[in-house]
Design a protein around this motif. Structure first.
Motif, PDB file in Angstrom:
ATOM      1  N   PRO A  93       0.822  -1.214   0.000  1.00 48.04           N
ATOM      2  CA  PRO A  93       0.000   0.000   0.000  1.00 48.04           C
ATOM      3  C   PRO A  93       0.852   1.259   0.000  1.00 48.04           C
ATOM      4  O   PRO A  93       2.002   1.263   0.440  1.00 48.04           O
ATOM      5  CB  PRO A  93      -0.819  -0.122   1.292  1.00 48.04           C
ATOM      6  CG  PRO A  93      -0.034  -1.049   2.152  1.00 48.04           C
ATOM      7  CD  PRO A  93       0.644  -1.999   1.229  1.00 48.04           C
ATOM      8  N   ALA A  94       0.277   2.324  -0.521  1.00 48.29           N
ATOM      9  CA  ALA A  94       0.969   3.610  -0.582  1.00 48.29           C
ATOM     10  C   ALA A  94       1.323   4.073   0.826  1.00 48.29           C
ATOM     11  O   ALA A  94       0.548   3.920   1.771  1.00 48.29           O
ATOM     12  CB  ALA A  94       0.086   4.648  -1.283  1.00 48.29           C
ATOM     13  N   GLY A  95       2.513   4.628   0.961  1.00 46.90           N
ATOM     14  CA  GLY A  95       2.959   5.109   2.261  1.00 46.90           C
ATOM     15  C   GLY A  95       3.730   4.096   3.063  1.00 46.90           C
ATOM     16  O   GLY A  95       4.243   4.416   4.136  1.00 46.90           O
ATOM     17  N   SER A  96       3.835   2.859   2.567  1.00 45.47           N
ATOM     18  CA  SER A  96       4.580   1.807   3.265  1.00 45.47           C
ATOM     19  C   SER A  96       5.772   1.373   2.428  1.00 45.47           C
ATOM     20  O   SER A  96       5.753   1.467   1.191  1.00 45.47           O
ATOM     21  CB  SER A  96       3.682   0.596   3.553  1.00 45.47           C
ATOM     22  OG  SER A  96       2.611   0.947   4.411  1.00 45.47           O
ATOM     23  N   ASP A  97       6.801   0.906   3.094  1.00 43.80           N
ATOM     24  CA  ASP A  97       7.995   0.372   2.438  1.00 43.80           C
ATOM     25  C   ASP A  97       8.127  -1.091   2.819  1.00 43.80           C
ATOM     26  O   ASP A  97       8.158  -1.432   4.011  1.00 43.80           O
ATOM     27  CB  ASP A  97       9.248   1.134   2.864  1.00 43.80           C
ATOM     28  CG  ASP A  97       9.235   2.573   2.391  1.00 43.80           C
ATOM     29  OD1 ASP A  97       8.644   2.834   1.322  1.00 43.80           O
ATOM     30  OD2 ASP A  97       9.802   3.436   3.088  1.00 43.80           O
ATOM     31  N   ALA A  98       8.228  -1.971   1.815  1.00 43.04           N
ATOM     32  CA  ALA A  98       8.383  -3.409   2.053  1.00 43.04           C
ATOM     33  C   ALA A  98       9.750  -3.848   1.566  1.00 43.04           C
ATOM     34  O   ALA A  98      10.150  -3.546   0.436  1.00 43.04           O
ATOM     35  CB  ALA A  98       7.286  -4.204   1.350  1.00 43.04           C
ATOM     36  N   GLY A  99      10.470  -4.539   2.414  1.00 45.84           N
ATOM     37  CA  GLY A  99      11.795  -5.029   2.063  1.00 45.84           C
ATOM     38  C   GLY A  99      11.924  -6.516   2.301  1.00 45.84           C
ATOM     39  O   GLY A  99      11.194  -7.107   3.098  1.00 45.84           O
ATOM     40  N   ILE A 100      12.879  -7.142   1.587  1.00 46.15           N
ATOM     41  CA  ILE A 100      13.129  -8.575   1.705  1.00 46.15           C
ATOM     42  C   ILE A 100      14.291  -8.779   2.673  1.00 46.15           C
ATOM     43  O   ILE A 100      15.359  -8.169   2.515  1.00 46.15           O
ATOM     44  CB  ILE A 100      13.456  -9.193   0.339  1.00 46.15           C
ATOM     45  CG1 ILE A 100      12.289  -8.987  -0.632  1.00 46.15           C
ATOM     46  CG2 ILE A 100      13.765 -10.677   0.477  1.00 46.15           C
ATOM     47  CD1 ILE A 100      12.581  -9.453  -2.041  1.00 46.15           C
ATOM     48  N   LEU A 101      14.079  -9.613   3.665  1.00 44.29           N
ATOM     49  CA  LEU A 101      15.103  -9.946   4.649  1.00 44.29           C
ATOM     50  C   LEU A 101      15.329 -11.450   4.603  1.00 44.29           C
ATOM     51  O   LEU A 101      14.385 -12.229   4.770  1.00 44.29           O
ATOM     52  CB  LEU A 101      14.676  -9.514   6.050  1.00 44.29           C
ATOM     53  CG  LEU A 101      14.317  -8.029   6.206  1.00 44.29           C
ATOM     54  CD1 LEU A 101      13.714  -7.777   7.579  1.00 44.29           C
ATOM     55  CD2 LEU A 101      15.535  -7.152   5.995  1.00 44.29           C
TER      56      LEU A 101
END
Length: 710
Positions: free
Chosen positions: A699-707
């Motif tokens: 969603p807009a406003g969120s940052d998703a990263g791969i760990l």
């Protein structure tokens, strides 16, 4: 489906068929040809109908069906896919997942949910995952309860973001990992920052993925480390092996994965608090005695067996899942042995294991079985095969199949005549172990494949195939006139054996010895130690050595992985594709070496022929002409150096490129995949594809990263 070739002819009136038979049947022959072509057209129409659905279509059709619903394939991959090569087909299977295409529309409706991110990791990259919303893990200042507010909401708020309870040992053990539930202070860095990831902030979402896969070992003998003290290890080699969880199916699509749903290493605290979730038949691990009696759940005691200091009480069995150790009470060692079922972690289907292996399409006339209910020893099956082929020439192609995952301790010497074709393989779903011990005090005890030279001169030289085996204790020696030796999905333990810390016990010893033989050695999806070639150059052409999708390990720093006696160049032509080599390569000649890592100096005597492309080689290597090899291509030898999670056989991250490995190596193959043995996992492309999907569905406003958890 069976088609009647005369079905059109049978539709004709009988008068025409009768006249056609009187004239030798030309009409029947014509309609037979038409029927054959009609069957081909019908089969093609059926295939085109199946291509309308993503579940049944051909692999190359899946991206086109995805394009109809706006599915985007990884940018730049279309050029590789357009070649239509075998490598392109493997890349296509990795990037255009049928599940991802089929779920595209449904995923858009679930955009922004944590469960969707976990499903994307499974559909796109085939990685188990756990999604974490780090906003929920921020330490907060509790507000004073206001009049009119719901007391239940206040209670939920008080349980989140509070100070750490030091009495919660299990929660402290999960600190900093994917299952951390303790409160943290805010971090300014973004989770997608290339200079260092920050997790704990309001917009951050982390997707923890597991690259290692769980591989099973079923009803295998445990290793008795000290019978007097009743100490055993889950690994038959006697080394410490961290056990891994057998993932359980999640109860619903909206469920967020926990420790039992992903292939995570089993922690001592988790095993102590939820022993029943891990122990038992069909679960992550189980133990039974030689008489078939399982050790009951009530007798299992989770323990820390470091240094073997813990002593279980009478009637108890101590288990350490972190070290893979078992301890029985003093003087209560089982007389009939200990058998275990467990799961270990590794990167790919390589080496001896119970994973599904390709089935040989050839159908032998007779299969000689070894295992419970059949021959007790491999030697007995070899002798029966040699006796049978003397009376029936059709049995010169023999298959010896081991039907269980037991350990076979015997002296093996297999004579091979001209025209013989012998396969020694493990049955599907098994991983037998061949332990070669000290049988003779005055000569080596290698597993010997001896070409006798007997038979008609017109018959081809013998061919031997090893498939699905784990061989430890000694080397495999090939001598005499043998034409081909194929090693598929096997492990020849580097250094012969391991100590408890996975260090090789005999690091200077060879895994395969080629002694005065013209044999061609082919190694596929295998792990093996040094290849030693001991041959007189005047007797035959150089031996040809082919390695693909394998790990060749010299088992010690500064040692040669391919060489002749006294570290002279091996009289052989060395070829390697998608291979990781620990050690130097000293050979007479080289054919094709591509997409490989050689972590040691390469010195080829004859450099006029051959090619080395898209490889990493140390400085000072002398090879045939090189193309796009590192670190020459980047011009930065100090930085572009391969880094591995582990370089010791027996550890879960063995030969896996570390996350800190330079991109010139992690993406340095000819198709932008990683160099080395795990090239065909296409992990860089899967990672890029997953990041593309995260950008689309976060969603807009969120940052998703791969760990990466492993």
């Amino acid at each position: 489906m069976t088609h009647n070739a005369d079905r059109l002819y049978e539709l004709l009136p009988s008068v025409y068929r009768r006249r056609d038979e009187e004239n030798a049947g030309p009409l029947k022959a014509l309609l037979g040809v038409i029927t054959e072509q009609a069957d081909l057209i019908g089969a093609d129409l059926d295939a085109r109908y199946e291509d309308w659905f993503v579940e049944t279509c051909e692999d190359w059709v899946a991206p086109y069906l995805g394009d109809l619903v706006g599915y985007r394939i990884l940018p730049g991959a279309d050029e590789t896919l357009a070649t239509g090569s075998e490598a392109a087909q493997r890349l296509l299977a990795a990037l255009a997942s049928r599940r991802d295409v089929a779920h595209t529309v449904g995923n858009r409706r679930r955009k922004g949910t944590l469960a969707l991110l976990e499903q994307l990791a499974a559909d796109v990259a085939d990685w188990p995952a756990r999604a974490v919303e780090y906003r929920q893990l921020l330490g907060v200042t509790q507000a004073v309860r206001l009049h009119g507010r719901d007391p239940r909401a206040d209670r939920r708020r008080l349980t989140r973001g509070r100070l750490t309870d030091l009495r919660r040992a299990d929660a402290l053990d999960r600190l900093g990992g994917p299952f951390d539930e303790l409160a943290h202070t805010a971090e300014v860095r973004s989770i997608t920052s290339p200079r260092g990831t920050g997790r704990y902030d309001i917009p951050e979402i982390g997707l923890h993925v597991w690259r290692l896969k769980p591989y099973s070992i079923t009803d295998a003998p445990a290793y008795c480390e000290d019978r007097a003290r009743t100490h055993f290890t889950f690994s038959v080699l006697g080394n410490n092996t961290p056990l891994i969880t057998k993932p359980e199916r999640e109860p619903s699509p909206a469920h967020i994965a926990d420790e039992t749903n992903v292939p995570a290493f089993i922690r001592r605290h988790a095993f102590a608090e939820r022993t029943a979730a891990y122990y038992g038949p069909g679960k992550s691990l189980s133990i039974h005695l030689g008489d078939g009696k399982p050790v009951p759940l009530g007798a299992i005691v989770p323990a820390d067996l470091s240094g073997w200091r813990y002593r279980p009480g009478r009637g108890q069995v101590a288990v350490d899942p972190v070290l893979g150790r078992i301890s029985f009470p003093a003087r209560e060692a089982p007389d009939d042995g200990v058998w275990v079922s467990c799961h270990y972690g590794f990167s790919a289907d390589m080496g001896g294991g119970e994973y599904p292996r390709p089935v040989d399409p050839a159908s032998p006339k007779k299969v000689y079985y070894v295992g419970p209910g059949h021959h007790r020893l491999i030697t007995e099956a070899v002798e029966e095969w040699r006796h049978d082929k003397e009376t029936d020439a059709g049995l010169r192609e023999g298959v010896i199949e081991i039907t269980d995952s037991g350990a076979y301790q015997e002296q093996l010497e297999i004579p091979l005549d001209r025209g013989d074709r012998l396969t020694l393989r493990a049955a599907q779903g098994t991983r037998p172990v061949l332990r070669l011990l000290d049988w003779s005090s005055n000569r080596p005890d290698a597993l010997r494949l001896h070409g006798t030279g007997q038979g008609a001169a017109t018959d081809p030289l013998p061919r031997v195939v090893f498939d699905g085996l784990l061989i430890t204790g000694r080397s495999v020696r090939v001598d005499g006139p043998v034409g081909q030796f194929v090693v598929r999905h096997c492990t020849l333990v580097p250094g012969w054996d391991l100590d408890e810390d996975c260090c090789p016990c005999h690091e200077e010893e060879a895994g395969i010895e080629l002694v005065d033989t013209p044999v061609c050695l082919e190694v596929e999806h295998s792990i093996l130690g040094t290849i030693l070639v001991n041959a007189e150059e005047a007797h035959h052409e150089p031996n040809r050595i082919w390695l693909s999708d394998s790990i060749l390990d010299a088992a010690g720093a500064g040692l040669a992985a391919v060489c002749g006696p006294d570290d002279t160049p091996a009289y052989a032509e060395f070829n390697a594709r998608r291979t990781t080599v620990f050690g130097s390569v000293l050979a007479h000649a080289a054919g094709l070496i591509e997409n490989s890592i050689v972590d040691g100096v390469v010195r080829i005597a004859r450099r006029q022929n051959g090619c080395v492309r898209f490889c990493w080689l140390p400085e000072g290597s002398r090879t045939p002409p090189r193309f796009h090899c590192e670190p020459e291509h980047s011009g930065d030898p100090a930085r572009v150096v391969p880094r591995f999670t582990s370089a010791r056989y027996g550890t879960p991250g063995y030969a896996q490129l570390a996350l800190s490995c330079p991109g010139e190596i992690r993406r340095g193959a000819d198709d932008s995949s990683e160099m080395g043995a795990f090239h065909d996992l296409f992990q860089p492309q899967r990672e890029d594809d997953l990041r593309l999907r995260l950008d689309e569905y976060t969603p807009a406003g969120s940052d998703a990263g791969i760990l990466f958890a492993t």
